[in-house]
Enzyme design. Structure first.
Site, PDB file in Angstrom:
ATOM      1  N   HIS A  60       1.492  -1.683   0.179  1.00 11.91           N
ATOM      2  CA  HIS A  60       0.484  -0.269  -0.501  1.00 11.91           C
ATOM      3  C   HIS A  60       1.048   1.198   0.368  1.00 11.91           C
ATOM      4  CE1 HIS A  60      -3.997   1.910   1.573  1.00 11.91           C
ATOM      5  NE2 HIS A  60      -3.203   2.386   0.932  1.00 11.91           N
ATOM      6  N   HIS A  62       2.037   5.065  -2.140  1.00  9.72           N
ATOM      7  CA  HIS A  62       0.905   6.113  -3.730  1.00  9.72           C
ATOM      8  C   HIS A  62       2.472   6.544  -4.142  1.00  9.72           C
ATOM      9  CE1 HIS A  62      -2.940   6.427  -1.955  1.00  9.72           C
ATOM     10  NE2 HIS A  62      -2.731   6.365  -0.662  1.00  9.72           N
ATOM     11  N   LEU A  63       2.231   6.536  -5.624  1.00  5.94           N
ATOM     12  CA  LEU A  63       3.647   6.844  -6.225  1.00  5.94           C
ATOM     13  C   LEU A  63       3.678   8.186  -6.498  1.00  5.94           C
ATOM     14  CD1 LEU A  63       4.736   3.766  -7.517  1.00  5.94           C
ATOM     15  CD2 LEU A  63       5.592   4.328  -5.527  1.00  5.94           C
ATOM     16  N   ASN A  94      -5.490   6.608  -6.977  1.00  2.00           N
ATOM     17  CA  ASN A  94      -5.858   8.225  -7.190  1.00  2.00           C
ATOM     18  C   ASN A  94      -4.990   8.713  -7.085  1.00  2.00           C
ATOM     19  OD1 ASN A  94      -3.984   6.796  -4.506  1.00  2.00           O
ATOM     20  ND2 ASN A  94      -5.150   8.854  -3.038  1.00  2.00           N
ATOM     21  N   ASP A 152      -8.922   3.535  -2.424  1.00  2.00           N
ATOM     22  CA  ASP A 152      -8.152   4.606  -1.644  1.00  2.00           C
ATOM     23  C   ASP A 152      -8.371   5.899  -1.524  1.00  2.00           C
ATOM     24  OD1 ASP A 152      -6.297   3.193   0.753  1.00  2.00           O
ATOM     25  OD2 ASP A 152      -5.139   4.636  -0.205  1.00  2.00           O
ATOM     26  N   ASP A 305       1.515   2.821   3.604  1.00  2.00           N
ATOM     27  CA  ASP A 305       0.954   3.721   3.516  1.00  2.00           C
ATOM     28  C   ASP A 305       1.540   5.080   2.885  1.00  2.00           C
ATOM     29  OD1 ASP A 305      -0.998   5.579   2.150  1.00  2.00           O
ATOM     30  OD2 ASP A 305      -2.885   5.038   4.342  1.00  2.00           O
ATOM     31  N   HIS A 309       3.567  14.076   0.366  1.00  5.06           N
ATOM     32  CA  HIS A 309       2.707  15.084   0.530  1.00  5.06           C
ATOM     33  C   HIS A 309       4.365  16.072   0.710  1.00  5.06           C
ATOM     34  CE1 HIS A 309      -0.623  14.488   0.379  1.00  5.06           C
ATOM     35  NE2 HIS A 309      -1.183  13.290   1.076  1.00  5.06           N
ATOM     36  N   PHE A 323      -3.119  15.059   4.175  1.00  4.44           N
ATOM     37  CA  PHE A 323      -3.836  14.060   5.510  1.00  4.44           C
ATOM     38  C   PHE A 323      -3.065  12.859   4.429  1.00  4.44           C
ATOM     39  CE2 PHE A 323      -7.680  14.681   6.302  1.00  4.44           C
ATOM     40  CZ  PHE A 323      -8.434  14.104   7.434  1.00  4.44           C
TER      41      PHE A 323
END
Lengths: 435, 313
Positions: A60, A62-63, A94, A152, A305, A309, A323
């Site tokens: 899990h 996020h790339l 996402n 997700d 996860d 950011h 988040f």
């Protein structure tokens, strides 16, 4: 091309290995695992006194590519993964545009071939545009190479849509990964609802907003017989629901993120926006339940996860901040520090949670450290103590709440398909071996 | 003893002695109201900026007068007419105020923790004039000052706070200040407006108003935001008034000398009747006056002053 990983303590519960052994790799595959292998090799990694495990998988992350390359790219994200000991990562859909078409999935895989240090396993969307209304073309997503589907970041609020997604996905044998959140209950919330949200005056997210959706999705898994995977379980009640569902024989698995067993909501005091994450940091009681769930196997996997950011998205009012916490480069050390050292998990169980379980859930061919297997290997030093310095991260982003924290456990080398994709600087390698 | 921090972000972060120092310092400050010429040289050459992201009349004016009466140069920034309306971030606004030479930044913001972000960014003293549902420290200080002035002490008193506790920064700051000074605090309101964790903060929680006020020495009545009703947190203002409105009849069942406070602006006829608000038990207007004295004391102490007697010199 031969590689010898020499003298390490190999821990691989599936292959019943818990002893010092050499691993001989040829043309990307493991040729032999044995004590005292004498072979002519181009490269010898002398890892005496270190621990060698099957390559870790983070199911899990996020790339951010395509769309938010200012936060992370497939190149930087997988470099961070390799630095964290991971040989494969499953990336969430996402992005912008989201991975809701075969073309988008193929784009990610093609960028991965060009730029990635590790394997990249795309997760396709459940619904078009992650909007929770119409099913995405899940058949085409699977054909393109998606290993699972998930919306997700968004919860599929409509129970009928989720039911159809589960029925439909089960035709392809892939798991449906649920981001469990009743968004009406959590609306406006930015941290766990409890003593600390009261003290800080921040809008709260009750644990029930997660538990309600976990319960609903378990009911739907029972109804449809589909394979349900609950992402980032954070609340004690959720752990309990999954435990009871497994006892009933329902096909459900789940994962926990390191921040949900390493931090409580007290960490939000001071309004450090790097503690803002969804689901939020919970109470000490919840942390205890997540640790128990990991110990007894209710929680199958540890997944970071990893949610990068930019500083601009984080250095704002707490309620306005994005988040997410980055985790690829601290996940293993947090697991060793918070789970293995206190005796909650053995090193063998950690390998289960961070390698075999994600492989099983995503249906990967994963024989571990065995002759004939693709050489996916992580070498680590669990006793290495260090202080987290975000400036050393390979990730493009720095949004970690662990800066300055003392942790144990360092990755020394990550080997993907026989190739060393990461190794620490600083002389532990046999010097003449690097040709 | 001076204050330990350069900022006043909340009463949570103050020691009991610091709170008492502020209250003691406010006493001579209050004497300025009896003077013909309301001007002290204390803050001459200092610049104070009121940065208000939310509408406010009494708090902003109170800070402005406190600064002006102590000879500070005072500027007000209304966020609808400033660069904020052009999308400037709070952090960048803070840096700009720093570059303009602000010594004090008084900030009112609808989001909790915003003053902390500003305080971390600038060298100036940051004073929290209300941040979301977090704290409103100068309001609680003026409430404490008013209680002490009227009743002679705070230690051992029974203080009941009535209303929307969940969204109230005034309640939060009062809880910290009162418990640190040894008062017994009860909060009372509809269950939908009571946040979790209060008992762990040493507060008695009830939804029964008559029980909550029967033995109270002080009742602090909070403003009920009418938009909470639209969000479904209570069924109607009619029922709210019925259950939690402070009326003459209710007051008659209390101790005869019970002190009634309200931070203002009041919804007269809803959470408190005009009759009660203007009665001898109430101190609503004294609170406003005391607010200026408290803010003068805070500015003085944050600028490095330390002896209570010095200020009115």
């Amino acid at each position: 091309m031969r590689l010898l990983v020499k003298g390490g303590h190999v821990v691989d519960p599936r292959n019943r290995l818990d002893k010092v052994a050499d691993i001989l790799v040829e043309d990307g595959r493991i040729l032999a695992v044995d004590a005292g292998i004498a072979a002519e090799c181009a490269t010898v990694l002398d890892v005496s006194g270190k621990v060698v495990v099957p390559g870790l998988i983070d199911m899990h992350v996020h790339l951010r590519e395509p769309g938010r390359e200012d936060e992370e790219t497939i190149e930087t994200g997988t470099r961070a993964a390799a630095r964290g000991g991971f040989v494969a990562v499953a990336c969430m859909p996402n992005t912008d545009p989201p991975l809701d078409t075969g073309a988008a999935v193929r784009f990610v895989l093609s960028r991965a071939r060009e730029t990635a240090s590790t394997k990249v396993l795309p997760v396709g969307a459940i619904t078009k545009g992650l909007a929770g209304v119409e099913l995405a073309e899940i058949g085409e997503l699977c054909q393109a190479g998606a290993v699972a589907v998930s919306d997700d970041g968004h919860s599929v609020g409509d129970s009928a849509v989720m039911r159809h997604a589960m029925d439909y996905a089960s035709m392809f044998g892939i798991p449906v990964i649920s981001h469990a959140e009743d968004t009406r209950l959590s609306a406006g919330g930015v941290m766990n609802e409890g003593l600390w949200s009261t003290r800080l005056g921040l809008p709260g997210i009750p644990a029930a907003s997660e538990e309600i959706m976990v319960a609903r999705d378990i009911c739907l898994a029972e109804l449809t017989g589909a394979r349900l995977h609950i992402a980032h379980v954070s609340a004690a009640g959720s752990v309990d629901l999954v435990r009871r569902a497994k006892e009933k024989g329902i096909s459900v698995t789940c994962e926990a993120a390191p921040h949900h067993f390493a931090l409580t909501d007290e960490a939000v005091a001071g309004y450090d926006t790097n503690t803002k994450v969804s689901p939020p940091l919970r109470t000490g009681r919840d942390v205890e339940a997540v640790r128990e769930g990991l110990a007894d196997g209710t929680i199958d996997a540890i997944a970071s996860d990893h949610a990068p950011h930019t500083a601009e998205e984080k250095e704002v009012e707490y309620e306005l901040a994005a988040f997410g916490i980055i985790g690829l480069e601290t996940s293993l050390a947090l697991s060793i520090t918070e789970l293995v050292r206190p005796g909650i998990l053995t090193m063998g169980q950690l390998v289960e949670r961070m390698s075999y379980a994600p492989a099983r859930i995503l249906r990967l061919d994963w024989p571990g450290i065995a002759p004939g297997a693709v050489a996916n290997i992580t070498v680590l030093d669990p006793d290495h103590e260090f202080v987290v310095d975000p400036d050393e991260f390979a990730s493009k982003s720095r949004n970690t709440p662990y800066a300055g924290r003392h942790l144990w456990g360092r990755v020394l080398a990550t080997i993907v398909g026989g190739k060393i994709v990461y190794q620490t600087a600083g002389g532990w390698l046999d010097s003449q071996s690097l040709s | 003893m001076p204050l330990r921090s350069k900022d006043l972000l909340g009463l949570e972060y103050l020691e009991r002695e610091e709170i008492e120092l502020i209250l003691d310092t406010a006493e001579p400050c209050k004497q300025i109201f009896t003077r013909d010429i309301k001007k002290l040289p204390t803050l001459r050459g200092k610049t104070m900026v009121n940065l208000f992201y939310e509408p406010s009349t009494r708090t902003r004016m109170s800070f402005e007068l406190a600064g002006k009466w102590m000879s500070a140069d005072v500027t007000n920034i209304a966020t609808s007419t400033s660069s904020v309306a052009k999308g400037e971030s709070l952090k960048d606004t803070a840096r700009t105020l720093q570059a303009l030479g602000a010594n004090f930044i008084v900030i009112r913001h609808q989001m909790a923790g915003s003053p902390h972000l500003v305080a971390r960014t600038v060298k100036a003293s940051v004073i929290n004039a209300g941040d979301g549902a977090h704290e409103h420290p100068t309001q609680a200080l003026l409430d404490l000052f008013t209680i002490r002035e009227r009743l002679g002490r705070i230690e051992g008193l029974k203080v009941t706070i009535v209303g929307d506790i969940m969204h109230s920064r005034v309640a939060k700051s009062n809880i910290w200040g009162l418990t640190k000074l040894g008062a017994h605090v009860t909060v009372c309101g509809p269950r939908t407006l009571i946040p979790p964790g209060l008992s762990e903060m040493g507060v008695h929680v009830t939804s029964e108003l008559d029980d909550a006020i029967a033995e109270a020495d002080v009742i602090n009545v909070l403003r009920i935001q009418l938009e909470r009703q639209k969000k479904g947190l209570f069924p109607s203002t009619r029922e709210y008034t019925e259950l939690y409105g402070i009326t003459r009849e209710r007051l008659e069942s209390c101790k005869p000398d019970v002190l009634v406070l309200h931070p203002g602006p009041a919804n007269l006829g809803i959470e408190i009747t005009e009759e009660v608000a203007e009665s001898a038990n109430a101190a609503v207007h004294e609170q406003v006056t005391n607010g200026v004295a408290i803010r003068m004391a805070v500015l003085y102490l944050l600028s490095g002053g330390g002896k209570p007697g010095e200020i009115a010199g």
